[in-house]
Design a protein around this motif. Sequence first.
Motif, short mmCIF file in Angstrom:
data_model
loop_
_atom_site.label_atom_id
_atom_site.label_comp_id
_atom_site.label_asym_id
_atom_site.label_seq_id
_atom_site.Cartn_x
_atom_site.Cartn_y
_atom_site.Cartn_z
N PHE A 125 0.86 -1.17 0.00
CA PHE A 125 0.00 0.00 0.00
C PHE A 125 0.90 1.23 0.00
CE2 PHE A 125 -3.37 -2.81 1.25
CZ PHE A 125 -4.52 -2.17 0.85
N LYS A 126 0.65 2.16 -0.93
CA LYS A 126 1.44 3.38 -0.97
C LYS A 126 0.88 4.44 -0.04
CE LYS A 126 3.55 4.99 -4.51
NZ LYS A 126 3.94 5.60 -5.80
N LYS A 127 -0.43 4.43 0.13
CA LYS A 127 -1.09 5.47 0.93
C LYS A 127 -1.95 4.78 1.96
CE LYS A 127 -1.17 8.13 -3.32
NZ LYS A 127 -0.83 7.01 -4.22
N GLU A 128 -1.36 4.45 3.11
CA GLU A 128 -2.06 3.66 4.11
C GLU A 128 -2.27 4.49 5.38
OE1 GLU A 128 0.41 0.51 5.73
OE2 GLU A 128 2.11 1.20 4.56
N GLN A 129 -2.84 5.68 5.20
CA GLN A 129 -3.08 6.53 6.36
C GLN A 129 -4.36 6.11 7.08
OE1 GLN A 129 -0.94 8.91 7.43
NE2 GLN A 129 0.44 8.22 5.84
N GLY A 271 -0.23 16.75 5.42
CA GLY A 271 0.96 17.56 5.19
C GLY A 271 2.24 16.85 5.60
N VAL A 272 3.26 17.63 5.95
CA VAL A 272 4.56 17.09 6.36
C VAL A 272 4.64 17.10 7.88
CG1 VAL A 272 7.06 17.34 6.18
CG2 VAL A 272 5.61 17.96 4.23
N LEU A 273 5.02 15.95 8.45
CA LEU A 273 5.09 15.80 9.91
C LEU A 273 6.54 15.78 10.36
CD1 LEU A 273 2.49 12.88 10.26
CD2 LEU A 273 2.05 15.33 10.04
N VAL A 274 6.78 16.30 11.58
CA VAL A 274 8.12 16.29 12.17
C VAL A 274 8.06 15.55 13.50
CG1 VAL A 274 10.09 17.68 12.91
CG2 VAL A 274 8.57 18.54 11.10
N ASN A 282 5.59 18.54 15.35
CA ASN A 282 5.10 19.58 14.45
C ASN A 282 4.38 18.99 13.25
OD1 ASN A 282 4.84 22.37 14.01
ND2 ASN A 282 7.00 22.67 14.49
N THR A 283 3.41 19.74 12.74
CA THR A 283 2.71 19.39 11.50
C THR A 283 2.65 20.62 10.62
OG1 THR A 283 1.32 17.74 12.61
CG2 THR A 283 0.56 18.57 10.48
N PHE A 284 3.17 20.51 9.41
CA PHE A 284 3.07 21.59 8.43
C PHE A 284 2.03 21.18 7.40
CE2 PHE A 284 7.44 21.89 10.07
CZ PHE A 284 7.40 23.18 10.58
N SER A 285 0.83 21.72 7.54
CA SER A 285 -0.26 21.34 6.64
C SER A 285 0.01 21.86 5.23
CB SER A 285 -1.59 21.89 7.16
OG SER A 285 -1.60 23.30 7.07
N TRP A 286 -0.64 21.19 4.26
CA TRP A 286 -0.45 21.60 2.86
C TRP A 286 -0.88 23.05 2.68
CZ3 TRP A 286 2.76 18.42 1.14
CH2 TRP A 286 2.64 17.04 1.28
N ALA A 287 -1.88 23.49 3.44
CA ALA A 287 -2.37 24.87 3.30
C ALA A 287 -1.30 25.90 3.69
CB ALA A 287 -3.63 25.07 4.14
N LYS A 288 -0.36 25.52 4.56
CA LYS A 288 0.68 26.44 5.01
C LYS A 288 1.92 26.40 4.12
CE LYS A 288 -0.52 26.12 9.93
NZ LYS A 288 -0.02 25.69 11.28
N ILE A 289 2.04 25.34 3.32
CA ILE A 289 3.25 25.15 2.52
C ILE A 289 3.10 25.79 1.14
CG2 ILE A 289 4.79 23.45 1.47
CD1 ILE A 289 4.04 21.52 3.70
N CYS A 332 6.17 13.61 -1.13
CA CYS A 332 5.37 14.82 -0.90
C CYS A 332 4.56 15.19 -2.14
CB CYS A 332 6.29 15.99 -0.53
SG CYS A 332 7.04 15.87 1.10
N VAL A 333 5.18 15.11 -3.30
CA VAL A 333 4.48 15.43 -4.55
C VAL A 333 3.28 14.51 -4.73
CG1 VAL A 333 4.67 15.45 -7.08
CG2 VAL A 333 6.55 16.34 -5.68
N GLU A 334 3.48 13.21 -4.52
CA GLU A 334 2.40 12.24 -4.70
C GLU A 334 1.27 12.45 -3.70
OE1 GLU A 334 3.61 8.19 -4.87
OE2 GLU A 334 4.29 8.41 -6.93
N TYR A 335 1.61 12.62 -2.43
CA TYR A 335 0.58 12.78 -1.41
C TYR A 335 -0.24 14.05 -1.63
CZ TYR A 335 1.31 8.92 1.85
OH TYR A 335 1.33 7.68 2.43
N HIS A 336 0.44 15.15 -1.92
CA HIS A 336 -0.30 16.39 -2.12
C HIS A 336 -1.23 16.29 -3.31
CE1 HIS A 336 -1.00 20.45 -3.74
NE2 HIS A 336 -1.18 20.76 -2.47
N THR A 337 -0.73 15.77 -4.42
CA THR A 337 -1.56 15.66 -5.62
C THR A 337 -2.73 14.72 -5.40
OG1 THR A 337 0.46 15.96 -6.94
CG2 THR A 337 -1.51 15.26 -8.11
N PHE A 338 -2.50 13.59 -4.75
CA PHE A 338 -3.54 12.59 -4.55
C PHE A 338 -4.65 13.09 -3.63
CE2 PHE A 338 -5.33 8.86 -2.34
CZ PHE A 338 -5.76 8.11 -3.45
N PHE A 339 -4.28 13.74 -2.53
CA PHE A 339 -5.26 14.11 -1.52
C PHE A 339 -5.85 15.51 -1.69
CE2 PHE A 339 -2.86 10.84 0.87
CZ PHE A 339 -3.91 10.01 1.17
N ARG A 340 -5.08 16.42 -2.31
CA ARG A 340 -5.50 17.83 -2.27
C ARG A 340 -5.97 18.39 -3.61
NH1 ARG A 340 -6.36 20.45 2.43
NH2 ARG A 340 -5.38 22.36 1.66
#
Length: 389
Positions: A125-129, A271-274, A282-289, A332-340
């Motif tokens: 699974f590539k996207k198993e959130q 988004g991107v998690l730290v 920390n969480t940097f949501s796609w809306a902030k990036i 990051c490219v894949e996740y953002h495009t797929f979900f957003r």
Amino acid sequence: MGELEGTYRILQSPGSRLGAQKNTGVSTLEPEQKSSAMTTSKQKNKGLQLKVLMLDDTEELFDVESKSYGEALLIQVLKHSNLIESDYFGLEFLSNQSNWIWLEPTKLLMKQIQSILDTELMMSFKKEQEEHIQTSILHTMYKETLLIRCRIIVFRYLFALQIKRDLTECRLTCSENTATLIVSHLLQSEIGDFDETLDQEQLKMHKYLPNQEAVQEKILQFHKKHFGQTPAESDFQVLEIARKLDMYGIRFHPAFDREGTKINLAVANMGVLVFQGTTKINTFSWAKIRKLSFKRKRFLIKLYPEPQGTYQDTLEFLMSSRDQCKILWKSCVEYHTFFRTYDQPKPKAKPVLFSRGSSFRYSGRTQKQLSEYIRSTDVRKSSYQRYEL
């Protein structure tokens, strides 16, 4: 600073988000990277037989042409598994630099895999959130018919197999009690109701946990409580346990921040998690990036300015290698495009003479497109015959 090797600008104009009336697409700018694949004239003139480890740990051989793209192999694997939810799955392999890499559908196989005849690919699974495995999400993807219910059961079954693999390979972070409970449900799914002799034999033949012998008695005690539970119900319980874990579906990318503190980066649907260790800080949501890029070993996140000014405009993380940077950037490219986004980004025309930066872009359907496709498709019955409805 020199030229950035990979740049991904996150568009916030109307149409770049789900629910918008029009999609403006997603911009990616990159140069074609020098291929490290080694080919021989003998390989060029004949087909290839590639080995794939399926989710149920069986090995299958697939024949493709020597000049095939990754998509040709991926289609065969998904067809073999009778899956239409193709964009949730992928094939990964271990590179010569010991990095796990996802096979790219739009790139030649020979340019991606160096020792192509000696490499075993692994279906995963590539996207198993978390939200992907919730019952509510699965039911919104499908109309309620007996045939579709069968597909839901198969989808859960494959998720349960992925969780089983994650446990075995220590990719699923959880307590000992949770791990033994998951294994007990897997036993119920695979061999049925508790039988001490059968349970011990199954645990002897199959490795579910690294410390299995030490917790075997606890596994057996849990299994006794699942009497009468069907395989489908057991798979559902595995998913219910996994989705409540904070670390389910999280893949760490080790890095250092500007102060030299060791951290872990991860990509999720939001988004991107730290992380520091296994604690999310920390969480940097796609809306902030605003933009994601990398240059050599440096991974860069450019944020939209905030009135309070809590963060710097550009965050910089140092990773162990350029390859690790690019793996994270692609994810990051894949996740953002797929979900957003609603639609796939349109491919850019290749430059005639020169190019800069990576040409990588997400080539599959978005989550919205996949859901609409499944709703409108006449789904055939799956080849899996394990369950009775």
